[in-house]
Motif scaffolding. Structure first.
Motif, short mmCIF file in Angstrom:
data_model
loop_
_atom_site.label_atom_id
_atom_site.label_comp_id
_atom_site.label_asym_id
_atom_site.label_seq_id
_atom_site.Cartn_x
_atom_site.Cartn_y
_atom_site.Cartn_z
N THR A 41 39.40 43.73 8.74
CA THR A 41 38.80 44.75 7.89
C THR A 41 39.87 45.28 6.96
N VAL A 42 39.55 45.45 5.68
CA VAL A 42 40.56 45.77 4.68
C VAL A 42 40.30 47.13 4.04
N LEU A 43 41.36 47.92 3.95
CA LEU A 43 41.35 49.16 3.19
C LEU A 43 42.43 49.08 2.13
N ARG A 44 42.03 49.21 0.88
CA ARG A 44 43.02 49.24 -0.21
C ARG A 44 43.43 50.67 -0.48
N THR A 45 44.73 50.94 -0.44
CA THR A 45 45.22 52.28 -0.72
C THR A 45 45.83 52.35 -2.11
N THR A 46 45.53 53.43 -2.81
CA THR A 46 46.12 53.67 -4.14
C THR A 46 47.04 54.88 -4.12
N GLU A 47 47.45 55.31 -2.95
CA GLU A 47 48.27 56.53 -2.86
C GLU A 47 49.57 56.40 -3.63
N HIS A 48 50.23 55.27 -3.56
CA HIS A 48 51.51 55.08 -4.24
C HIS A 48 51.40 54.19 -5.48
N LEU A 107 45.44 41.61 0.30
CA LEU A 107 44.12 42.04 0.76
C LEU A 107 43.21 40.84 1.00
N ALA A 108 43.21 39.91 0.06
CA ALA A 108 42.43 38.69 0.24
C ALA A 108 42.92 37.90 1.45
N GLY A 109 44.24 37.88 1.66
CA GLY A 109 44.79 37.18 2.81
C GLY A 109 44.34 37.78 4.12
N ALA A 110 44.33 39.11 4.20
CA ALA A 110 43.87 39.77 5.42
C ALA A 110 42.39 39.53 5.65
N ALA A 111 41.60 39.63 4.58
CA ALA A 111 40.15 39.41 4.71
C ALA A 111 39.85 37.98 5.14
N ALA A 112 40.66 37.03 4.67
CA ALA A 112 40.41 35.62 4.97
C ALA A 112 40.52 35.30 6.45
N VAL A 113 41.31 36.08 7.19
CA VAL A 113 41.43 35.84 8.63
C VAL A 113 40.51 36.77 9.43
N CYS A 135 41.30 43.83 13.89
CA CYS A 135 42.29 44.68 13.21
C CYS A 135 41.78 45.24 11.89
N VAL A 136 42.29 46.41 11.55
CA VAL A 136 42.12 47.00 10.23
C VAL A 136 43.43 46.83 9.47
N TYR A 137 43.35 46.32 8.24
CA TYR A 137 44.55 46.13 7.43
C TYR A 137 44.55 47.12 6.28
N VAL A 138 45.67 47.82 6.09
CA VAL A 138 45.80 48.82 5.04
C VAL A 138 46.95 48.42 4.12
N GLY A 139 46.67 48.23 2.82
CA GLY A 139 47.72 47.85 1.88
C GLY A 139 47.33 48.16 0.45
N ASP A 140 48.33 48.14 -0.43
CA ASP A 140 48.06 48.43 -1.84
C ASP A 140 47.51 47.21 -2.57
N GLY A 141 47.76 46.00 -2.07
CA GLY A 141 47.20 44.81 -2.66
C GLY A 141 48.18 43.87 -3.33
#
Length: 249
Positions: A188-195, A179-185, A168-174
């Motif tokens: 793949t992590v994408l941090r979004t700064t859109e909002h 983000l660390a939680g998604a990476a730990a399992v 899975c790819v995880y997309v979140g603001d953090g």
């Protein structure tokens, strides 16, 4: 099957509306006869309980009681209805560009899931919003009794998608150390700064618009073993192996 994509909700797909929430909670305080600033503070302090334990009416009843209020059932219901109405408004404020990204991902065959640290009002309002029909799986903290960054909530979403977490790819603001939680399992992590630029210390891949996601999913994967933390331009295969910051919140 194309790669599953898991999204956060607040500050990722929709703005968080934090100021509006506080204003509504202040109005709820008047409904139940307690001081508005005190109820706003109590809402802030009880966020973990609200994420995994209490529904809207129980929240009002418990917090008003702690502040010396003794609201009637009618007053509690009126206040809870205000909070649910806010959730419906927030979930209705989805940018057309965000919906277009989700539609493009679905058209390309990507299964979509949502993991949200959300109170019961959001879960109740969700089915009536424009996001709901675009997701194959939704995992709300209030319904599973787990909150990010608990690894179990990410594994729950992956299991419901029928895939391993590292697919899975995880997309979140953090927020909330997600983000660390998604990476730990292994996601793949994408941090979004859109909002919101919520987790600037995150050392992995960052995007400024969700519109970047479809193209990134089409990039070839780079070998995980050759990408050091913070070096170069990490591709989608690399973020889970980068040493994440410690969870916050």
């Amino acid at each position: 099957m194309s790669r599953p994509v898991i999204f956060d909700l607040f500050h990722t797909l929709v703005p968080g509306a934090d100021d509006e929430r506080d204003r509504v909670v202040g109005e709820m305080a008047l409904d139940v006869g307690v001081e508005p600033a005190a109820l706003v503070a109590a809402y802030h302090a009880s966020w973990r309980d609200r994420l995994v334990r209490w529904d809207a009416e129980e929240t009002v009843r418990v917090l008003a009681g702690r502040l010396g209020g003794r609201p009637t059932a009618e007053q509690v219901a009126r206040a809870a209805d205000r909070r649910i109405a806010l959730a419906r408004r927030v979930l209705g404020r989805v940018a057309a560009s965000t919906l277009a990204v989700l539609d493009a991902l679905r058209a390309d065959g990507h299964p979509l899931a949502l993991i949200s640290n959300a109170t019961s009002e959001t879960a109740e309002a969700w089915p009536d919003g424009p996001l709901a029909p675009r997701f194959d799986v939704t995992v709300f903290s209030c319904t599973v009794g787990l909150a990010k960054p608990d690894p179990a909530i990410y594994r729950t979403a992956a299991q419901r998608l029928g895939v391993a977490p590292d697919a899975c790819v995880y997309v979140g603001d953090g927020a909330d150390g997600e983000l660390a939680g998604a990476a730990a399992v292994g996601m793949t992590v994408l941090r979004t700064t859109e909002h919101a630029d919520t987790d600037p210390s995150w050392g992995g891949r960052m995007i400024t618009s969700l519109g970047e996601v479809p193209d990134l999913l089409g990039e070839p994967a780079e070998p995980r073993s050759v990408r050091p933390r913070g070096g170069g331009r990490p591709g989608l295969a690399g973020d889970p192996t980068m040493e994440p910051p410690a969870p916050v919140g």
